[in-house]
Design an enzyme around this catalytic site. Structure first.
Site, short mmCIF file in Angstrom:
data_model
loop_
_atom_site.label_atom_id
_atom_site.label_comp_id
_atom_site.label_asym_id
_atom_site.label_seq_id
_atom_site.Cartn_x
_atom_site.Cartn_y
_atom_site.Cartn_z
N ASP A 218 -6.14 5.87 10.68
CA ASP A 218 -6.79 4.92 9.98
C ASP A 218 -8.53 5.19 10.05
OD1 ASP A 218 -4.34 4.08 10.21
OD2 ASP A 218 -4.52 2.32 10.28
N HIS B 76 -10.29 2.51 8.26
CA HIS B 76 -10.48 1.17 8.00
C HIS B 76 -12.23 0.67 7.88
CE1 HIS B 76 -6.82 -0.87 7.61
NE2 HIS B 76 -6.33 -0.36 9.13
N ASP C 278 -5.13 3.99 4.95
CA ASP C 278 -5.91 2.61 5.55
C ASP C 278 -7.40 3.24 5.67
OD1 ASP C 278 -3.40 1.40 5.42
OD2 ASP C 278 -4.01 0.69 7.67
N ASN D 69 -0.69 1.51 4.06
CA ASN D 69 -0.53 0.09 3.49
C ASN D 69 -1.51 -0.85 2.97
OD1 ASN D 69 -1.02 -0.22 6.24
ND2 ASN D 69 -0.42 -2.26 6.35
N HIS D 70 -2.72 -0.64 3.47
CA HIS D 70 -3.95 -1.16 2.97
C HIS D 70 -4.34 -0.75 1.67
CE1 HIS D 70 -5.20 -3.98 6.10
NE2 HIS D 70 -4.39 -3.08 6.50
N HIS E 262 2.23 7.41 6.72
CA HIS E 262 1.18 6.36 7.21
C HIS E 262 1.74 5.47 8.08
CE1 HIS E 262 -2.19 3.48 8.12
NE2 HIS E 262 -1.09 2.46 7.63
#
Length: 203
Positions: free
Chosen positions: A63, A65, A91, A123-124, A172
């Site tokens: 990730d 982010h 992500d 998932n983001h 992921h």
């Protein structure tokens, strides 16, 4: 066609150079440039299989982010594409202040060096998560609502998993309790909505 390819390469090189030099949270790209990246990547992702078949050596990265300086630091630890191969596990956006810069640089590198940069979905990378965790507001404030909507469409096209050297299975989220073989993942048709609970959301 060759002239169009040259224009696109020149445009991508300009975008990449601009992003590499970006040291603030203020995006240096215009909305048309961002839209160019998103729509081009949307089509490119659909030419790739749902499960990417990759080989070593390759750098596998988790990730990001929205932490753009961390992404640049990753490249500094080895080499930038195309001098090294990378797989990013999703992500890319939310939580951090520079999700747009992160996703734009990765998309630009993916488009410029498609056989050196690979991306799978986290998932983001859904509308619901980006509304809740900040990417929607960041994207709209730096570009506009239309660009954000195109991102949401593009997210549904990103590959789901990767298999490195036929032995290392990369997703992921993790292994779904209903996962019995990689072929189940290969059979997922994209565009795919990952917003709801189930096999795809588990991955």
């Amino acid at each position: 066609m060759k002239n169009a390819d040259k224009v696109d390469r020149a445009r991508l090189d300009s975008i990449i150079a601009s992003l590499y030099s970006n040291t603030s949270c203020r995006l240096k790209l215009s909305p048309p440039d961002v839209l160019f990246l998103v729509t081009s990547a949307r089509d490119l992702f659909l030419t790739e299989p749902t499960v990417l078949e990759l080989h070593t050596p390759i750098n596998v990265c988790g990730d990001i982010h929205g932490q753009f300086p961390d992404l640049l630091r990753i490249f500094d630890m080895d080499e930038k594409p195309p001098n090294a191969h990378y797989l990013f596990l999703g992500d890319y956006v939310d939580r951090g202040p520079m999700g747009l810069e992160v996703i734009c640089l990765l998309l630009a590198l993916k488009l410029r060096y498609p056989n050196h940069v690979y991306m799978i979905r986290g998932n983001h990378e859904t509308r619901e998560m980006t509304v809740q965790y900040g990417f929607e507001s960041e994207c709209v404030s730096k570009t506009n609502k239309n660009v954000y909507n195109e991102f949401c469409t593009m997210f549904d096209n990103i590959p789901i998993a990767a298999l490195i050297g036929k032995t290392i299975f990369c997703v992921h989220g993790g292994l779904s309790p209903t996962l019995e073989s990689v072929d189940q993942v290969r059979e997922i048709k994209r565009p795919a909505d990952a917003s709801y609970k189930g096999f795809l959301a588990d991955l």
